[in-house]
Design a protein around this motif. Structure first.
Motif, PDB file in Angstrom:
ATOM      1  N   ALA A 174       0.834  -1.204   0.000  1.00 29.81           N
ATOM      2  CA  ALA A 174       0.000   0.000   0.000  1.00 29.81           C
ATOM      3  C   ALA A 174       0.866   1.250   0.000  1.00 29.81           C
ATOM      4  N   TYR A 175       1.927   1.228   0.780  1.00 38.15           N
ATOM      5  CA  TYR A 175       2.854   2.358   0.861  1.00 38.15           C
ATOM      6  C   TYR A 175       3.522   2.604  -0.490  1.00 38.15           C
ATOM      7  N   GLN A 176       3.986   1.534  -1.120  1.00 42.48           N
ATOM      8  CA  GLN A 176       4.646   1.678  -2.412  1.00 42.48           C
ATOM      9  C   GLN A 176       3.695   2.194  -3.481  1.00 42.48           C
ATOM     10  N   ALA A 177       2.409   1.930  -3.305  1.00 48.03           N
ATOM     11  CA  ALA A 177       1.401   2.405  -4.259  1.00 48.03           C
ATOM     12  C   ALA A 177       0.999   3.854  -4.014  1.00 48.03           C
ATOM     13  N   GLY A 178       1.409   4.414  -2.854  1.00 54.03           N
ATOM     14  CA  GLY A 178       1.109   5.811  -2.583  1.00 54.03           C
ATOM     15  C   GLY A 178       0.204   6.083  -1.402  1.00 54.03           C
ATOM     16  N   ALA A 179      -0.136   5.067  -0.618  1.00 49.42           N
ATOM     17  CA  ALA A 179      -0.970   5.291   0.573  1.00 49.42           C
ATOM     18  C   ALA A 179      -0.262   6.239   1.535  1.00 49.42           C
ATOM     19  N   LYS A 180      -1.038   7.078   2.194  1.00 44.62           N
ATOM     20  CA  LYS A 180      -0.484   8.072   3.110  1.00 44.62           C
ATOM     21  C   LYS A 180      -0.484   7.604   4.558  1.00 44.62           C
ATOM     22  N   GLY A 181      -1.136   6.473   4.825  1.00 48.57           N
ATOM     23  CA  GLY A 181      -1.196   5.947   6.184  1.00 48.57           C
ATOM     24  C   GLY A 181      -1.768   4.547   6.166  1.00 48.57           C
ATOM     25  N   ILE A 182      -1.699   3.889   7.322  1.00 47.10           N
ATOM     26  CA  ILE A 182      -2.195   2.520   7.472  1.00 47.10           C
ATOM     27  C   ILE A 182      -3.091   2.467   8.702  1.00 47.10           C
TER      28      ILE A 182
END
Length: 222
Positions: A31-39
């Protein structure tokens, strides 16, 4: 601490195939590598594993059932302590009017502010009354997470009437509003972003292949 944009919920309960802190950490990395700003993540163990993989804010929760109460998202100070130890930046908790297993909602907010003053707090609400109450208690974020999941909001879906419930929440509170619950397409994410939410949490549509597969199968088998 939560930037604007997409927050991806990476969760799997013990009865689900992907239940594993390692798997959730890799889901968060994707998700982070795809551009998510948080988890958004469930359990101390999962959060610790996730934070080793990504350097973005984590909304932490602990799901635990208590006899005599329908409140199961960060229900007591025990869960709060676990989340403080996890190092998450934001603690989310059930902020509904349902009977609580132990401390009052106000007491839990005070406890977090005292024990972890640098940690922000998110209210998971299901109706407008709860949103207003959470705002009065000083929550940093108010999320629509539990819309449709309480006895008195069953059948209500976040996206009905062009997200009217979400619009009403934003008009009533001063806290930053987080869209969460039934945001299942990129088009829905774009719509709630255009409406002015601070950020949006998407889980099942991204990180739950079992449920995603069921939706596809349902279309061809009925």
């Amino acid at each position: 601490m939560l930037p604007k944009g997409l927050i991806v919920s990476c969760q799997a309960l013990p009865d689900e195939p992907l239940h594993s802190s390692f798997i959730m950490s890799k889901m968060a990395l994707a998700a982070y590598q795809a551009g998510a700003k948080g988890i958004r993540a469930n359990s101390k163990e999962d959060i610790i594993a996730i934070k080793k993989e990504v350097d973005i804010p984590v909304i932490g929760i602990v799901k635990r059932d208590y006899e005599g109460s329908n409140v199961f998202i960060t229900a007591t100070s025990q869960e709060v302590d676990e989340l403080i130890e996890s190092g998450c930046e934001v603690i989310a908790l059930d902020a509904t009017k349902q009977t609580r297993p132990k401390e009052s909602l106000e007491a839990l907010v005070d406890y977090i502010r005292t024990q972890a003053p640098d940690v922000e707090i998110m209210a998971d609400i299901s109706n407008l009354e709860e949103a207003v109450q959470a705002d009065k208690l000083g929550f940093d974020y108010i999320g629509t997470t539990l819309r449709g999941y309480t006895e008195y909001t069953k059948g209500h879906i976040l996206y009905e009437n062009d997200f009217q419930f979400l619009k009403d929440v934003m008009n009533l509170v001063e806290a930053k509003v987080v869209a969460e619950g039934n945001v299942i397409t990129p088009e829905m994410l774009k719509r709630v972003t255009d409406l002015g939410v601070h950020c949006t949490v998407v889980g099942g549509a991204i990180t739950r292949p079992l449920e995603i597969t069921k939706r596809f199968i349902k279309e061809i088998e009925g």
